[in-house]
Design a protein around this motif. Sequence first.
Motif, PDB file in Angstrom:
ATOM      1  N   LYS A  97     -28.660 -26.341  -6.673  1.00 25.76           N
ATOM      2  CA  LYS A  97     -29.676 -26.270  -7.725  1.00 25.76           C
ATOM      3  C   LYS A  97     -30.983 -26.914  -7.267  1.00 25.76           C
ATOM      4  N   TRP A  98     -31.289 -26.724  -5.989  1.00 25.38           N
ATOM      5  CA  TRP A  98     -32.530 -27.243  -5.423  1.00 25.38           C
ATOM      6  C   TRP A  98     -33.502 -26.116  -5.055  1.00 25.38           C
ATOM      7  N   HIS A  99     -33.209 -24.895  -5.474  1.00 25.79           N
ATOM      8  CA  HIS A  99     -33.955 -23.741  -4.968  1.00 25.79           C
ATOM      9  C   HIS A  99     -35.425 -23.727  -5.376  1.00 25.79           C
ATOM     10  N   TYR A 100     -35.794 -24.522  -6.400  1.00 22.25           N
ATOM     11  CA  TYR A 100     -37.215 -24.579  -6.763  1.00 22.25           C
ATOM     12  C   TYR A 100     -38.042 -25.322  -5.712  1.00 22.25           C
ATOM     13  N   TYR A 101     -37.373 -26.021  -4.807  1.00 26.73           N
ATOM     14  CA  TYR A 101     -38.098 -26.633  -3.689  1.00 26.73           C
ATOM     15  C   TYR A 101     -38.805 -25.579  -2.840  1.00 26.73           C
ATOM     16  N   LEU A 102     -38.246 -24.367  -2.811  1.00 23.47           N
ATOM     17  CA  LEU A 102     -38.823 -23.316  -1.978  1.00 23.47           C
ATOM     18  C   LEU A 102     -40.133 -22.776  -2.545  1.00 23.47           C
ATOM     19  N   ASP A 104     -42.502 -25.006  -3.024  1.00 22.14           N
ATOM     20  CA  ASP A 104     -43.423 -26.058  -2.599  1.00 22.14           C
ATOM     21  C   ASP A 104     -44.480 -25.521  -1.633  1.00 22.14           C
ATOM     22  N   PHE A 105     -45.521 -26.314  -1.473  1.00 16.65           N
ATOM     23  CA  PHE A 105     -46.662 -25.886  -0.653  1.00 16.65           C
ATOM     24  C   PHE A 105     -46.285 -25.614   0.796  1.00 16.65           C
ATOM     25  N   CYS A 106     -45.320 -26.356   1.330  1.00 14.56           N
ATOM     26  CA  CYS A 106     -44.967 -26.179   2.745  1.00 14.56           C
ATOM     27  C   CYS A 106     -44.466 -24.757   3.025  1.00 14.56           C
ATOM     28  N   TYR A 107     -43.718 -24.164   2.088  1.00 14.41           N
ATOM     29  CA  TYR A 107     -43.230 -22.794   2.278  1.00 14.41           C
ATOM     30  C   TYR A 107     -44.355 -21.784   2.076  1.00 14.41           C
ATOM     31  N   TYR A 108     -45.223 -22.064   1.148  1.00 13.02           N
ATOM     32  CA  TYR A 108     -46.413 -21.235   0.928  1.00 13.02           C
ATOM     33  C   TYR A 108     -47.265 -21.197   2.198  1.00 13.02           C
ATOM     34  N   ALA A 109     -47.486 -22.373   2.792  1.00 15.15           N
ATOM     35  CA  ALA A 109     -48.290 -22.449   4.017  1.00 15.15           C
ATOM     36  C   ALA A 109     -47.583 -21.760   5.179  1.00 15.15           C
ATOM     37  N   ASN A 110     -46.279 -21.965   5.309  1.00 15.28           N
ATOM     38  CA  ASN A 110     -45.542 -21.328   6.394  1.00 15.28           C
ATOM     39  C   ASN A 110     -45.568 -19.808   6.288  1.00 15.28           C
ATOM     40  N   THR A 111     -45.631 -19.297   5.077  1.00 15.94           N
ATOM     41  CA  THR A 111     -45.775 -17.845   4.902  1.00 15.94           C
ATOM     42  C   THR A 111     -47.104 -17.378   5.482  1.00 15.94           C
ATOM     43  N   PHE A 112     -48.155 -18.146   5.264  1.00 10.32           N
ATOM     44  CA  PHE A 112     -49.453 -17.853   5.885  1.00 10.32           C
ATOM     45  C   PHE A 112     -49.313 -17.811   7.405  1.00 10.32           C
ATOM     46  N   THR A 218     -55.588 -24.523  -4.017  1.00 12.93           N
ATOM     47  CA  THR A 218     -55.768 -24.493  -5.466  1.00 12.93           C
ATOM     48  C   THR A 218     -55.057 -23.289  -6.080  1.00 12.93           C
ATOM     49  N   LEU A 219     -55.117 -22.155  -5.381  1.00 17.85           N
ATOM     50  CA  LEU A 219     -54.414 -20.957  -5.841  1.00 17.85           C
ATOM     51  C   LEU A 219     -52.908 -21.211  -5.891  1.00 17.85           C
ATOM     52  N   TRP A 220     -52.374 -21.857  -4.842  1.00 21.49           N
ATOM     53  CA  TRP A 220     -50.935 -22.181  -4.847  1.00 21.49           C
ATOM     54  C   TRP A 220     -50.607 -23.121  -6.011  1.00 21.49           C
ATOM     55  N   GLN A 221     -51.433 -24.142  -6.224  1.00 30.34           N
ATOM     56  CA  GLN A 221     -51.159 -25.109  -7.288  1.00 30.34           C
ATOM     57  C   GLN A 221     -51.134 -24.427  -8.646  1.00 30.34           C
ATOM     58  N   PHE A 222     -52.025 -23.480  -8.858  1.00 32.63           N
ATOM     59  CA  PHE A 222     -52.044 -22.733 -10.121  1.00 32.63           C
ATOM     60  C   PHE A 222     -50.767 -21.913 -10.279  1.00 32.63           C
ATOM     61  N   MET A 223     -50.355 -21.198  -9.223  1.00 35.33           N
ATOM     62  CA  MET A 223     -49.145 -20.379  -9.292  1.00 35.33           C
ATOM     63  C   MET A 223     -47.907 -21.249  -9.500  1.00 35.33           C
ATOM     64  N   TYR A 224     -47.852 -22.400  -8.820  1.00 37.87           N
ATOM     65  CA  TYR A 224     -46.716 -23.306  -8.963  1.00 37.87           C
ATOM     66  C   TYR A 224     -46.618 -23.814 -10.401  1.00 37.87           C
ATOM     67  N   PHE A 225     -47.738 -24.242 -10.964  1.00 41.47           N
ATOM     68  CA  PHE A 225     -47.757 -24.730 -12.350  1.00 41.47           C
ATOM     69  C   PHE A 225     -47.331 -23.630 -13.314  1.00 41.47           C
ATOM     70  N   LEU A 226     -47.812 -22.416 -13.080  1.00 43.70           N
ATOM     71  CA  LEU A 226     -47.481 -21.285 -13.957  1.00 43.70           C
ATOM     72  C   LEU A 226     -45.984 -21.001 -13.935  1.00 43.70           C
ATOM     73  N   ILE A 227     -45.383 -21.017 -12.741  1.00 45.66           N
ATOM     74  CA  ILE A 227     -43.959 -20.691 -12.625  1.00 45.66           C
ATOM     75  C   ILE A 227     -43.087 -21.817 -13.170  1.00 45.66           C
ATOM     76  N   VAL A 228     -43.340 -23.051 -12.703  1.00 39.44           N
ATOM     77  CA  VAL A 228     -42.453 -24.171 -13.023  1.00 39.44           C
ATOM     78  C   VAL A 228     -42.684 -24.704 -14.438  1.00 39.44           C
ATOM     79  N   THR A 244     -36.749 -30.118  -8.959  1.00 40.65           N
ATOM     80  CA  THR A 244     -38.042 -29.702  -8.424  1.00 40.65           C
ATOM     81  C   THR A 244     -38.618 -30.891  -7.659  1.00 40.65           C
ATOM     82  N   SER A 245     -39.688 -30.648  -6.938  1.00 36.77           N
ATOM     83  CA  SER A 245     -40.300 -31.741  -6.181  1.00 36.77           C
ATOM     84  C   SER A 245     -40.744 -32.870  -7.106  1.00 36.77           C
ATOM     85  N   TYR A 246     -41.321 -32.501  -8.248  1.00 39.27           N
ATOM     86  CA  TYR A 246     -41.787 -33.525  -9.176  1.00 39.27           C
ATOM     87  C   TYR A 246     -40.618 -34.358  -9.698  1.00 39.27           C
TER      88      TYR A 246
END
Length: 353
Positions: A97-102, A104-112, A218-228, A244-246
């Motif tokens: 039940k840790w899948h919301y960690y994925l 996080d920003f590190c996975y978003y950046a790694n996708t880039f 900032t775009l990632w932070q907005f999407m993360y807030f919207l989802i979580v 979650t990370s928080y």
Amino acid sequence: MAEENQAELVDGLSQRISDRSKREQAKEILSKQANKIATKAEEHERIIFKVTHLLGVLGFGAFCFVLGARPQDIPYWYIVFYITFVPLRWIYYRYKKWHYYLLDFCYYANTFFIIMLLFFPKNEKLFMVCFSFAEGPLAWALIVWRCSLVFSSLDKIVSVLIHLLPGIVFFTIRWWNPVTFAAMHPEGSAEKTSWPYVGDQGTFLWTWLFLVPLIAYTLWQFMYFLIVNVLRRQRLLRDPDVMTSYRELSKKAQKANNVWWRLSGLLGDQNRPFMYILLQAIFTVMTLALTVPIFLSYRLHVIFQILKVSATIWNGGSFVLEVLPRQVVKMEKKKEKQLEMKPINGEDGQVKE
């Protein structure tokens, strides 16, 4: 005509219900498989511990050899690592039940990073954005969040490499790749030219190493807030075990009563999520700004690589000496308790008194 429209409406509704049912079944099957794999892993924990340690040490040695012998191949090693281990991590984290960690920003950046390396390897501006992510928030997270390089823990190895490898990849492209190095130092010319060297163009550097990455963050932070905090809010409220990370950082900070917990409570407990976002934004702004001098200085970049690796190894040593023994004792007590609660059956199938 009305009957035909009604029939089409019913058919469409039935199709949507059927598709939703199929998605739920597929999700349930994946969840069951994840549980089976994780359960088997726990049953063979000791041998997995030893095998992971062996492969981790051998893999680290092989990586160091490739880094020195063929630095131009490091991006390919990184791509293979990421597309192999991140799906496996999702399976394991889904079970825990840790899948919301994925998210996080590190996975978003790694996708880039993966997109840039596979599809736009010569795009100078995208390279600089990825460089800023890799040597900014991801790199400093290794130090600030005390990531530990523990060869006997696959989870910790993957966590470290997700933050450490991108910086090494872009370091090799920036300074050690024979192709780009030759382009930077053409024969018969004392000047550095061509990609990936961009010269001392202050505005250009700050735009693509700081401003654009900050907008992408900032775009990632907005999407993360919207989802979580919006779309999955009720799901998280129903199950406090979903992490979650928080939630994790708050739990650890509260237990330690450290500076992060005190800072996040400046505006009261009800505003801790907002303070968490604010503190993370400040951290991101500061670390993105530091990428500009790192990008321009080979010597500073080398020192930074040594600092990152040293920090993870130091933290790994602290984990093995201080944390791991407590975990082993706790695990053994848990197993003993399970054995005590488990009935012992005799040959006749009856429970022995």
